[in-house]
Design a protein around this motif. Structure first.
Motif, mmCIF file in Angstrom:
data_model
loop_
_atom_site.group_PDB
_atom_site.id
_atom_site.type_symbol
_atom_site.label_atom_id
_atom_site.label_comp_id
_atom_site.label_asym_id
_atom_site.label_seq_id
_atom_site.Cartn_x
_atom_site.Cartn_y
_atom_site.Cartn_z
ATOM 1 N N ALA A 97 45.633 45.533 42.960
ATOM 2 C CA ALA A 97 44.427 45.045 42.293
ATOM 3 C C ALA A 97 44.586 43.610 41.784
ATOM 4 O O ALA A 97 43.601 42.926 41.542
ATOM 5 N N LEU A 98 45.806 43.155 41.638
ATOM 6 C CA LEU A 98 46.014 41.783 41.167
ATOM 7 C C LEU A 98 45.530 40.801 42.228
ATOM 8 O O LEU A 98 45.892 40.928 43.401
ATOM 9 N N SER A 99 44.714 39.844 41.831
ATOM 10 C CA SER A 99 44.249 38.938 42.875
ATOM 11 C C SER A 99 45.380 38.010 43.283
ATOM 12 O O SER A 99 46.105 37.470 42.459
ATOM 13 N N GLY A 100 45.533 37.894 44.577
ATOM 14 C CA GLY A 100 46.650 37.163 45.157
ATOM 15 C C GLY A 100 47.554 38.122 45.918
ATOM 16 O O GLY A 100 48.172 37.748 46.914
ATOM 17 N N ARG A 131 51.872 38.574 35.833
ATOM 18 C CA ARG A 131 50.939 39.699 35.816
ATOM 19 C C ARG A 131 51.581 40.955 36.415
ATOM 20 O O ARG A 131 51.276 42.077 36.010
ATOM 21 N N ILE A 132 52.466 40.757 37.379
ATOM 22 C CA ILE A 132 53.170 41.915 37.942
ATOM 23 C C ILE A 132 54.076 42.543 36.881
ATOM 24 O O ILE A 132 54.055 43.756 36.657
ATOM 25 N N VAL A 133 54.836 41.712 36.213
ATOM 26 C CA VAL A 133 55.766 42.206 35.201
ATOM 27 C C VAL A 133 55.011 42.904 34.074
ATOM 28 O O VAL A 133 55.499 43.857 33.471
ATOM 29 N N LEU B 160 40.978 36.035 46.132
ATOM 30 C CA LEU B 160 41.328 34.782 45.481
ATOM 31 C C LEU B 160 41.178 34.902 43.965
ATOM 32 O O LEU B 160 40.248 35.522 43.475
ATOM 33 N N THR B 161 42.093 34.291 43.238
ATOM 34 C CA THR B 161 41.897 34.179 41.800
ATOM 35 C C THR B 161 40.716 33.244 41.563
ATOM 36 O O THR B 161 40.296 32.512 42.463
ATOM 37 N N SER B 162 40.178 33.264 40.350
ATOM 38 C CA SER B 162 39.019 32.406 40.080
ATOM 39 C C SER B 162 39.396 30.936 40.239
ATOM 40 O O SER B 162 38.630 30.146 40.779
#
Lengths: 175, 175
Positions: A97-100, A131-133, B160-162
């Motif tokens: 879900a994390l963008s990237g 954000r992963i950590v 993509l992130t914002s």
DNA sequence: AATGAAATCGACCAGCA
DNA sequence: TGCTGGTCGATTTCATT
């Protein structure tokens, strides 16, 4: 988690040849494919429909060049999690879900997840790793920077060993 | 090695929205997309063509379910090479050329390559790892077995992130 | 960059091996 | 079940703005 389809359809050589074609390039006339395979347009259409219905072809999509969007930095991150609970599924979803983050594998061994990410800048990369950590359950991470990629154009069907091809063609015939 | 395109085209918000659509599913009427984006069919067609010519869209392809071909076993293999020469490129190509290997990353750090492979059986997996080790220049390998995958459908544009979105939209306008 | 009209292509149908 | 040939609607193309 990917949990696609139940029934293993049996395919013939024409199906495999067709899959190789459309997996490489769907942006052509049906007639072109038909000529290549010595089939009529209708037959190609018929088989394509069947393959879609059976779920062998999961979809038709445009392939976008990450570099065209400025995504020049790629990283592979090994993720180790706290092992008490069955939260694996959740953590995988959270990673994705994390963008990237483009792709997440759930793995056996010392490493629990492998995530492949694409970003534009070092700042974004830094941020992403933070954000992963920050994900609940994540213990430790270790990232590799990707200098280059050798890609198969994701050609699943054209990438079978000869044994594997035979195994595919040996359908159980139970349809 | 992927070395796609030179010119970084500048895209507008409509282009991004269009990319998100077709990256998720190209198997629809142009009219559906046109409605979604409040554009005419022709305009959609025009922009798609431009995106293809610019190389932003690299191709239209069918996505084949590996499981439908019996490829139930996935492995991630870290490859360490003998570091004397500039053979990296060759080794990467050699890895990718092995049938079963789907993707190869060339990485910085202790690990030189990361290969993702799909096969049908344990025998095939064994065999594949043997073939990797047999490549000239390969020193050592370490493989992880993949228990599950969380896939983004490879949606580059919707991931993509914002910040990254803004950076894409801030084209230099030099066209 | 977008439009509308003309040529082309693909989806679907009824029938056939 | 897998295919053929033909029809109609959709899409691509192109001249035009």
């Amino acid at each position: 988690m990917s949990d696609s389809r139940r029934t293993a359809p049996d395919l013939d050589e024409t199906d495999l040849a067709l899959l190789e074609q459309v997996e490489a390039d769907f942006d052509v006339n049906l007639e072109t494919i038909a000529d290549e395979l010595d089939l009529s347009k209708s037959a190609v259409h018929y088989r394509l429909n069947k393959l879609k219905e059976e779920g062998v072809i999961q979809g038709i999509t445009a392939d976008v060049d990450p570099l065209a969007l400025g995504l020049e930095l790629t990283a592979i991150t090994d993720v180790m999690v706290a092992h008490e609970r069955g939260y694996s599924e959740d953590i995988g979803e959270n990673l994705l879900a994390l963008s990237g983050v483009e792709q997440v594998y759930y793995t056996m061994g010392d490493v629990d997840f492998v995530a492949v990410s694409r970003v534009q800048t070092r700042d974004q990369l830094n941020d992403l790793i933070d954000r992963i950590v920050a994900i609940d359950g994540v213990n430790e991470t270790s990232s590799k920077f990707v200098l280059g990629e050798f890609e198969n154009d994701r050609a699943v069907s054209s990438n079978l060993t000869s044994e594997a091809r035979e195994a595919v063609l040996d359908g159980d015939g139970s349809s």
